[in-house]
Motif scaffolding. Structure first.
Motif, PDB file in Angstrom:
ATOM      1  N   VAL A  28     -44.392  33.835 -40.193  1.00 11.48           N
ATOM      2  CA  VAL A  28     -43.673  33.175 -39.107  1.00 11.48           C
ATOM      3  C   VAL A  28     -43.315  34.238 -38.075  1.00 11.48           C
ATOM      4  CG1 VAL A  28     -41.666  31.772 -38.486  1.00 11.48           C
ATOM      5  CG2 VAL A  28     -42.683  31.548 -40.763  1.00 11.48           C
ATOM      6  N   THR A  29     -43.593  33.967 -36.799  1.00 12.00           N
ATOM      7  CA  THR A  29     -43.249  34.930 -35.754  1.00 12.00           C
ATOM      8  C   THR A  29     -42.933  34.216 -34.454  1.00 12.00           C
ATOM      9  OG1 THR A  29     -43.932  36.977 -34.623  1.00 12.00           O
ATOM     10  CG2 THR A  29     -45.632  35.295 -34.964  1.00 12.00           C
ATOM     11  N   HIS A  30     -42.083  34.826 -33.640  1.00 12.75           N
ATOM     12  CA  HIS A  30     -41.799  34.339 -32.287  1.00 12.75           C
ATOM     13  C   HIS A  30     -42.398  35.288 -31.249  1.00 12.75           C
ATOM     14  CE1 HIS A  30     -38.530  37.055 -33.459  1.00 12.75           C
ATOM     15  NE2 HIS A  30     -38.363  37.328 -32.178  1.00 12.75           N
TER      16      HIS A  30
ATOM     17  N   SER B  91     -45.834  39.313 -52.384  1.00 11.37           N
ATOM     18  CA  SER B  91     -47.060  38.896 -53.061  1.00 11.37           C
ATOM     19  C   SER B  91     -47.260  37.398 -52.857  1.00 11.37           C
ATOM     20  CB  SER B  91     -46.966  39.220 -54.559  1.00 11.37           C
ATOM     21  OG  SER B  91     -48.114  38.760 -55.232  1.00 11.37           O
ATOM     22  N   GLU B  92     -48.197  37.055 -51.997  1.00 10.27           N
ATOM     23  CA  GLU B  92     -48.502  35.656 -51.688  1.00 10.27           C
ATOM     24  C   GLU B  92     -47.237  34.880 -51.308  1.00 10.27           C
ATOM     25  OE1 GLU B  92     -50.688  33.973 -54.911  1.00 10.27           O
ATOM     26  OE2 GLU B  92     -52.484  35.159 -54.507  1.00 10.27           O
ATOM     27  N   GLY B  93     -46.381  35.526 -50.535  1.00  8.89           N
ATOM     28  CA  GLY B  93     -45.123  34.894 -50.140  1.00  8.89           C
ATOM     29  C   GLY B  93     -45.066  34.608 -48.664  1.00  8.89           C
ATOM     30  N   THR B  94     -43.839  34.535 -48.151  1.00  9.41           N
ATOM     31  CA  THR B  94     -43.587  34.201 -46.752  1.00  9.41           C
ATOM     32  C   THR B  94     -42.832  35.334 -46.083  1.00  9.41           C
ATOM     33  OG1 THR B  94     -43.412  31.867 -47.329  1.00  9.41           O
ATOM     34  CG2 THR B  94     -42.542  32.518 -45.198  1.00  9.41           C
ATOM     35  N   MET B  95     -43.266  35.711 -44.891  1.00 12.26           N
ATOM     36  CA  MET B  95     -42.549  36.759 -44.165  1.00 12.26           C
ATOM     37  C   MET B  95     -42.390  36.385 -42.698  1.00 12.26           C
ATOM     38  SD  MET B  95     -45.308  39.863 -43.922  1.00 12.26           S
ATOM     39  CE  MET B  95     -46.885  39.721 -43.077  1.00 12.26           C
TER      40      MET B  95
ATOM     41  N   ALA C 203     -53.997  35.383 -35.391  1.00 11.92           N
ATOM     42  CA  ALA C 203     -54.535  34.025 -35.288  1.00 11.92           C
ATOM     43  C   ALA C 203     -55.872  33.866 -36.021  1.00 11.92           C
ATOM     44  CB  ALA C 203     -54.696  33.634 -33.824  1.00 11.92           C
ATOM     45  N   ASP C 204     -56.680  34.918 -36.064  1.00  9.65           N
ATOM     46  CA  ASP C 204     -57.988  34.837 -36.707  1.00  9.65           C
ATOM     47  C   ASP C 204     -58.027  35.486 -38.087  1.00  9.65           C
ATOM     48  OD1 ASP C 204     -59.155  33.510 -34.521  1.00  9.65           O
ATOM     49  OD2 ASP C 204     -59.495  35.411 -33.472  1.00  9.65           O
ATOM     50  N   HIS C 205     -56.876  35.891 -38.601  1.00 11.06           N
ATOM     51  CA  HIS C 205     -56.845  36.522 -39.922  1.00 11.06           C
ATOM     52  C   HIS C 205     -57.146  35.463 -40.984  1.00 11.06           C
ATOM     53  CE1 HIS C 205     -55.491  38.602 -43.487  1.00 11.06           C
ATOM     54  NE2 HIS C 205     -55.278  39.710 -42.800  1.00 11.06           N
ATOM     55  N   PRO C 206     -58.138  35.703 -41.851  1.00 12.66           N
ATOM     56  CA  PRO C 206     -58.583  34.657 -42.777  1.00 12.66           C
ATOM     57  C   PRO C 206     -57.564  34.267 -43.842  1.00 12.66           C
ATOM     58  CG  PRO C 206     -59.649  36.759 -43.303  1.00 12.66           C
ATOM     59  CD  PRO C 206     -58.938  36.940 -41.991  1.00 12.66           C
ATOM     60  N   GLY C 207     -56.654  35.182 -44.201  1.00 15.66           N
ATOM     61  CA  GLY C 207     -55.732  34.881 -45.294  1.00 15.66           C
ATOM     62  C   GLY C 207     -54.326  34.511 -44.857  1.00 15.66           C
ATOM     63  N   ILE C 208     -54.098  34.437 -43.539  1.00 14.37           N
ATOM     64  CA  ILE C 208     -52.752  34.204 -43.014  1.00 14.37           C
ATOM     65  C   ILE C 208     -52.578  32.748 -42.590  1.00 14.37           C
ATOM     66  CG2 ILE C 208     -51.118  34.783 -41.171  1.00 14.37           C
ATOM     67  CD1 ILE C 208     -51.490  36.986 -43.236  1.00 14.37           C
ATOM     68  N   GLN C 209     -51.540  32.112 -43.131  1.00 16.72           N
ATOM     69  CA  GLN C 209     -51.092  30.821 -42.605  1.00 16.72           C
ATOM     70  C   GLN C 209     -50.025  31.133 -41.566  1.00 16.72           C
ATOM     71  OE1 GLN C 209     -50.209  27.585 -45.310  1.00 16.72           O
ATOM     72  NE2 GLN C 209     -51.244  28.662 -46.987  1.00 16.72           N
ATOM     73  N   LEU C 210     -50.362  30.966 -40.299  1.00 17.36           N
ATOM     74  CA  LEU C 210     -49.525  31.432 -39.202  1.00 17.36           C
ATOM     75  C   LEU C 210     -48.689  30.299 -38.618  1.00 17.36           C
ATOM     76  CD1 LEU C 210     -48.792  33.746 -37.221  1.00 17.36           C
ATOM     77  CD2 LEU C 210     -50.733  32.995 -35.815  1.00 17.36           C
ATOM     78  N   HIS C 211     -47.383  30.562 -38.478  1.00 10.93           N
ATOM     79  CA  HIS C 211     -46.472  29.619 -37.828  1.00 10.93           C
ATOM     80  C   HIS C 211     -45.874  30.316 -36.611  1.00 10.93           C
ATOM     81  CE1 HIS C 211     -46.344  26.694 -41.217  1.00 10.93           C
ATOM     82  NE2 HIS C 211     -46.695  27.790 -41.896  1.00 10.93           N
ATOM     83  N   LEU C 212     -46.111  29.768 -35.439  1.00  9.83           N
ATOM     84  CA  LEU C 212     -45.618  30.357 -34.200  1.00  9.83           C
ATOM     85  C   LEU C 212     -44.361  29.627 -33.748  1.00  9.83           C
ATOM     86  CD1 LEU C 212     -45.884  32.271 -31.801  1.00  9.83           C
ATOM     87  CD2 LEU C 212     -47.455  30.624 -30.744  1.00  9.83           C
ATOM     88  N   VAL C 213     -43.261  30.352 -33.656  1.00  8.96           N
ATOM     89  CA  VAL C 213     -41.985  29.797 -33.205  1.00  8.96           C
ATOM     90  C   VAL C 213     -41.987  29.721 -31.683  1.00  8.96           C
ATOM     91  CG1 VAL C 213     -39.506  30.281 -33.061  1.00  8.96           C
ATOM     92  CG2 VAL C 213     -40.727  30.620 -35.222  1.00  8.96           C
ATOM     93  N   GLY C 214     -41.567  28.580 -31.153  1.00  6.13           N
ATOM     94  CA  GLY C 214     -41.601  28.374 -29.708  1.00  6.13           C
ATOM     95  C   GLY C 214     -40.276  28.630 -29.027  1.00  6.13           C
TER      96      GLY C 214
END
Length: 253
Positions: A120-122, A92-96, A131-142
């Motif tokens: 967070v995803t690699h 619920s409104e957390g990090t995955m 990338a275009d999801h309005p509610g997602i704060q996306l972190h891309l692992v390099g």
């Protein structure tokens, strides 16, 4: 170069050339002959090469890995049901963390528009979906991107997962069992999966039943590291009971 990466390359050279020798490998990788002997011993224990005088020859197919297109069409209905069931485990409104895998990618594609999460995803395919999801704060692992899975691996990815703590990880595996744990064909990818498991408070494995009992070259954890397995009805009631006896909850979608 990390030992798993070197061993993967040694295996490729052995398969391409029919055999490898210690002296040439030591020169190739700028390491000692003793280091190469340890690598060959590890590959021999895994059943991928057979050591011979002065080197090794390739055997076995534990490293077989289908490409992304083939995996997307395999057990498609089962993966759809697993992905849908996985939505019930969203924080619920957390990090995955979302691991690289076709079933995990299906789950990512099914995330509701009202979901408000840090992800967070690699995985490049999963990042592209979100990338275009309005509610997602996306972190891309390099890191270095593997062509077969479109997943980032190696030191950058390992460092990134070492610096975070997530509520839940949705992880994929090519094989799982109580005896052999969680396995995948590639050593570098296994290292990233292992780091992701360590970075999450809760681990959810998304794997269709055909992967139960399969064993691959690179092991990245025990089945007991998994809090919840979401699979399909093809997993027998007996196997379900055996897995739950080890401490992992099972949902058969």
């Amino acid at each position: 170069m990390y030992a798993p990466e070197r061993q993967q390359e040694i295996l490729r050279l052995a398969r391409d050339g029919g055999r490898v020798d210690v002296v040439s490998l030591a020169e190739e990788f700028q390491v000692t002959a003793e280091t190469i002997r340890r690598d060959l011993k590890a590959l021999d224990r895994a059943g991928l090469v057979r050591r011979v005088h002065g080197g090794a020859i390739p055997v076995g197919r534990l490293d077989f890995e289908p490409d992304l297109a083939e995996r997307e069409t395999t057990a498609a209905d089962e993966k759809d049901r697993i992905a849908k069931a996985a939505l019930a485990e969203l924080p619920s409104e957390g990090t995955m963390i979302l691991d690289a895998g076709t079933t995990v990618a299906k789950m990512a594609a099914a995330l509701p528009l009202e979901a408000s999460l840090t992800v967070v995803t690699h995985s490049l395919p999963i990042a592209a979906r979100l990338a275009d999801h309005p509610g997602i704060q996306l972190h891309l692992v390099g890191g270095r991107v593997r062509h077969r899975t479109r997943a980032a691996v190696d030191a950058w990815a390992l460092r990134a997962y070492g610096e975070i703590r997530a509520d839940v990880l949705f992880v994929a595996a090519n094989g799982f069992s109580a005896e052999h744990g969680l396995t995948t064909p590639d050593l570098a990818e296994a290292a990233v999966k292992r780091a992701a498991v360590a970075a999450a408070r809760r681990v959810v494995l998304l794997a269709d039943s055909s992967k139960h009992g399969q064993e691959h070259f690179a092991r990245f954890g025990d089945l007991s590291d998994v809090d919840l397995l979401i699979t399909d009805s093809g997993l027998s009631p007996e196997d379900t009971v055996a897995i739950e006896r080890g401490g992992t909850e099972v949902v058969r979608a």
